[in-house]
Write a protein that holds these residues in place. Sequence first.
Motif, short mmCIF file in Angstrom:
data_model
loop_
_atom_site.label_atom_id
_atom_site.label_comp_id
_atom_site.label_asym_id
_atom_site.label_seq_id
_atom_site.Cartn_x
_atom_site.Cartn_y
_atom_site.Cartn_z
N GLU A 1 76.03 8.31 35.32
CA GLU A 1 77.34 7.73 35.98
C GLU A 1 76.80 7.69 37.52
O GLU A 1 76.89 6.80 38.25
CB GLU A 1 78.38 8.72 35.96
CG GLU A 1 79.55 7.93 36.29
CD GLU A 1 80.94 8.82 36.20
OE1 GLU A 1 81.93 8.50 36.84
OE2 GLU A 1 80.84 9.93 35.62
N SER B 1 82.06 7.13 44.41
CA SER B 1 81.73 6.25 45.75
C SER B 1 81.07 6.86 46.78
O SER B 1 80.73 7.80 47.16
CB SER B 1 83.21 6.26 46.38
OG SER B 1 83.33 5.14 47.49
N ARG C 1 83.96 11.57 44.79
CA ARG C 1 84.46 11.26 43.38
C ARG C 1 86.14 11.59 43.17
O ARG C 1 86.38 12.52 43.80
CB ARG C 1 83.86 12.07 42.35
CG ARG C 1 84.32 12.07 40.79
CD ARG C 1 83.62 12.99 40.01
NE ARG C 1 83.97 12.40 38.64
CZ ARG C 1 83.05 11.55 37.72
NH1 ARG C 1 82.14 11.16 38.09
NH2 ARG C 1 83.76 11.51 36.48
N GLY D 1 81.74 0.20 44.81
CA GLY D 1 81.50 1.33 44.90
C GLY D 1 81.35 2.20 46.26
O GLY D 1 80.77 3.20 46.30
N THR E 1 74.03 5.05 37.88
CA THR E 1 74.55 3.54 38.05
C THR E 1 75.56 3.23 39.39
O THR E 1 75.57 2.19 39.74
CB THR E 1 75.32 3.54 36.87
OG1 THR E 1 74.38 3.94 35.55
CG2 THR E 1 75.77 2.18 36.49
N SER E 2 76.45 4.17 39.64
CA SER E 2 77.45 3.89 40.62
C SER E 2 76.82 3.77 42.11
O SER E 2 77.01 2.71 42.74
CB SER E 2 78.40 5.20 40.61
OG SER E 2 79.23 5.35 39.46
N ARG F 1 86.02 8.12 39.65
CA ARG F 1 84.96 6.82 40.16
C ARG F 1 84.08 7.58 41.27
O ARG F 1 84.69 8.33 42.15
CB ARG F 1 85.79 5.59 40.83
CG ARG F 1 86.41 4.72 39.92
CD ARG F 1 86.91 3.58 40.34
NE ARG F 1 86.82 3.29 41.74
CZ ARG F 1 87.81 3.06 42.72
NH1 ARG F 1 89.04 3.02 41.91
NH2 ARG F 1 87.73 2.87 43.88
N ARG G 1 74.49 0.59 42.23
CA ARG G 1 75.53 -0.69 42.43
C ARG G 1 75.91 -0.78 44.02
O ARG G 1 75.67 -1.80 44.51
CB ARG G 1 76.72 -0.29 41.50
CG ARG G 1 77.50 -1.73 41.46
CD ARG G 1 78.94 -1.64 40.54
NE ARG G 1 78.49 -1.23 39.38
CZ ARG G 1 78.95 0.00 38.85
NH1 ARG G 1 79.62 0.68 39.45
NH2 ARG G 1 78.43 0.13 37.54
#
Length: 202
Positions: free
Chosen positions: A99, A134, A128, A64, A102-103, A132, A106
């Motif tokens: 989301e 990032s 985004r 990510g 979590t992203s 996704r 990570r």
Amino acid sequence: MSTLPELAPGRGLPRVAAPSVEDTCFVVCGEVRVAQLGEGVELVRFGSADHARAERIYSLSVAGLFGIRAAGVDAEGPWLVREPGAPTLEDRPEVDPLELATSLARALAACERSALFPGPPRPRDVSRFEGRISLRADALYRALAGMPAVASTREGASRWDSPEVASGRAPDAASNRYALGLLVYRAATGAHPFAGVGRLEA
């Protein structure tokens, strides 16, 4: 642009041709060549001897980081497609808080495992694209890619800094976790948790 290969954890760079850039000129940027594929999307070509450098960036992008949309290796060597111009949370703040948490967790954990510091996360550092999230970490990306550094646009302390950083301590992994909490709160409520409160008092 043709269909790009998906980022796949643990598999390394796939053997696939890079997007065609016949009408685009490459510009040498440090140790890589960069071509614009469209508005806010660039193709980055590494030298054939830079496979390890591209692999490292790719492995972090799967976690990510950097806004990498696709990557591969072909007869000319490793390549990445990056979207540094993707909308950020500053531009479009609507995002699912779980989301986001979590992203970003990570991405930050991948940096910590690799003993890398992505810089303090702010809404303008989170993009985004294609569903996704990032963490852009532009300075870290440029350093790993062998590109020249660009002058920072950050001015002084920010309301996204932890109280320790606002007091003058250098940012670190702990202050990034603090900023992650602020970003998730903003995603959940639409406001900064300490709106109107001084950074040192918060």
